[in-house]
Design a protein around this motif. Structure first.
Motif, PDB file in Angstrom:
ATOM      1  N   THR A  15      41.754  55.283  49.041  1.00 17.88           N
ATOM      2  CA  THR A  15      41.695  55.156  50.507  1.00 17.88           C
ATOM      3  C   THR A  15      42.311  53.836  50.972  1.00 17.88           C
ATOM      4  O   THR A  15      43.076  53.790  51.962  1.00 17.88           O
ATOM      5  N   ILE A  19      45.495  53.313  53.475  1.00 18.78           N
ATOM      6  CA  ILE A  19      45.475  52.531  54.712  1.00 18.78           C
ATOM      7  C   ILE A  19      46.582  51.478  54.707  1.00 18.78           C
ATOM      8  O   ILE A  19      47.290  51.273  55.716  1.00 18.78           O
ATOM      9  N   VAL A  40      44.732  55.078  61.745  1.00 13.89           N
ATOM     10  CA  VAL A  40      43.908  54.522  60.662  1.00 13.89           C
ATOM     11  C   VAL A  40      42.560  55.223  60.600  1.00 13.89           C
ATOM     12  O   VAL A  40      42.032  55.550  59.527  1.00 13.89           O
ATOM     13  N   THR A  43      42.890  58.581  59.099  1.00 12.73           N
ATOM     14  CA  THR A  43      43.079  58.450  57.649  1.00 12.73           C
ATOM     15  C   THR A  43      41.746  58.204  56.945  1.00 12.73           C
ATOM     16  O   THR A  43      41.453  58.802  55.894  1.00 12.73           O
ATOM     17  N   LEU A  44      40.922  57.305  57.521  1.00 13.87           N
ATOM     18  CA  LEU A  44      39.615  57.020  56.916  1.00 13.87           C
ATOM     19  C   LEU A  44      38.710  58.255  56.921  1.00 13.87           C
ATOM     20  O   LEU A  44      38.034  58.559  55.924  1.00 13.87           O
ATOM     21  N   SER A  47      39.941  60.744  54.352  1.00 17.45           N
ATOM     22  CA  SER A  47      39.610  60.297  52.988  1.00 17.45           C
ATOM     23  C   SER A  47      38.125  60.489  52.681  1.00 17.45           C
ATOM     24  O   SER A  47      37.743  60.912  51.590  1.00 17.45           O
ATOM     25  N   PHE A  48      37.268  60.189  53.690  1.00 20.17           N
ATOM     26  CA  PHE A  48      35.816  60.326  53.497  1.00 20.17           C
ATOM     27  C   PHE A  48      35.442  61.807  53.286  1.00 20.17           C
ATOM     28  O   PHE A  48      34.661  62.147  52.387  1.00 20.17           O
TER      29      PHE A  48
END
Length: 349
Positions: A15, A19, A40, A43-44, A47-48
């Motif tokens: 992750t 980023i 961003v 993206t987080l 990924s989570f």
């Protein structure tokens, strides 16, 4: 560190790299700052969510590994319990099945070792009894002669007793030697030879000629076909037949008949010895071919012998590729049957 921790750290690193890559790409583009934060954040979140889905999919693997770990600890304490149920990918299911097979084999090995140790202790105890009894008798007789308790006129009688007890010891040692040699993996085989079935029966009966006369026995011999001949190891077959006959005489009353039958085909030799004796309970069948096992609880030396005759006969039959089976009914009689495969040109009618 646990496997789950490695996976989480891997996702965190992945992750972070994602980023950094997004920031690097954004710096080369003319994008508003709010859009940067949005990208961003997306993206987080992605990924989570991906990490949660991966951990959910991997949870069966973690539970299977935990179950295997607990099973290993139990096996280390010789607690085999129930088999492990493995979930997850096919590879882990196959691993669980292989582990269960290993556990079952280990349990069987431990059980065999325990049974073997139990039989070993029993054999030692029985051998001690069998050897101690005649030695005690000989010692008491010799002390009686030396002390003068036994008069010179009685010497012949008691020396005969000593001789009889010595013969018992010699017979026990001889049978143990035979059994030991026969169970050696690389024991040399006696040469094969052409054997006439009727002559084999006659030679075996010669060893009991005096006993047959003394006990007024009727011996019924039947050979089919009459000229049956085959190739095998004569000494081993003779020993098997003598042991089966000895067993028949031992466990039946004088005056009762003994039937000996032989049947030869192109592929099989069958020899059966039938007596009208005390018979054997069916529950004893699986034990009677064990070393030093005796059917009767009294361990009467007149009938019980040393418990090696049938063990020797079965071991010899296995060396010849055959098997001895028993059919018996209590207080009716017993039939011991040797079945032996024959693969040679001399096995003709």
């Amino acid at each position: 560190m646990k496997l789950k921790s490695y996976i989480i750290i891997g996702y965190l690193v992945s992750t972070l790299l994602t980023i950094l890559a997004v920031f690097w790409a954004i710096q080369r583009m003319l994008i508003d700052k709010r859009e940067v934060y949005f990208l961003v954040g997306i993206t987080l979140i992605a990924s989570f969510i991906g990490a949660m889905i991966s951990l959910f999919l991997l949870s069966p693997i973690f539970s299977s590994l935990q179950a295997l770990k607990l099973k290993v600890k139990k096996i280390a304490n010789k607690d085999f319990g129930d088999p492990v149920t493995s979930k997850g990918p096919i590879e882990f299911q196959e691993l669980g099945e292989a582990f269960n097979d290993m556990s079952a084999n280990l349990q069987q090995s431990f059980s065999s070792l325990a049974e073997s140790e139990k039989e070993k202790r029993l054999m030692i105890a029985q051998l001690s009894h069998d050897i101690k009894t005649p030695i005690t008798s000989i010692q008491a007789t010799v002390e009686g002669i030396l002390d003068g308790v036994i008069t010179p006129e009685e010497h012949t009688h008691y020396l005969t007793t000593i001789n009889r007890q010595t013969e018992r010891l010699n017979k026990l040692v001889e049978e143990l030697d035979i059994l030991t040699l026969n169970t050696q993996e690389k024991a040399p085989d006696s040469p094969s030879e052409v054997i006439f079935l009727d002559q084999l029966f006659i030679h075996a009966m010669n060893e009991f000629h005096l006993l047959i006369d003394q006990e007024n026995r009727d011996i019924n011999i039947q050979v089919t076909p009459e000229s049956a001949k085959f190739t095998s190891q004569y000494d081993k077959l003779l020993r098997i037949l003598v042991n089966l006959l000895n067993n028949a005489f031992k466990y039946s009353e004088p005056g009762t008949p003994v039937d000996v039958k032989g049947h030869l085909t192109d592929q099989t030799l069958t020899i059966s010895v039938t007596d009208k004796g005390t018979g054997i309970d069916e529950k004893e069948f699986e034990h009677i071919f064990k070393k030093l096992y005796r059917v009767e609880g009294s361990r009467n030396m007149k009938t019980g012998g040393h418990g090696l005759g049938l063990a020797i006969a079965q071991e010899l039959s296995h060396q010849l590729g055959g098997e001895i089976t028993v059919q018996s009914q209590k207080n009716v009689g017993s039939t011991f049957t040797l079945s032996l495969p024959i693969h040679n040109e001399n096995s003709i009618n």
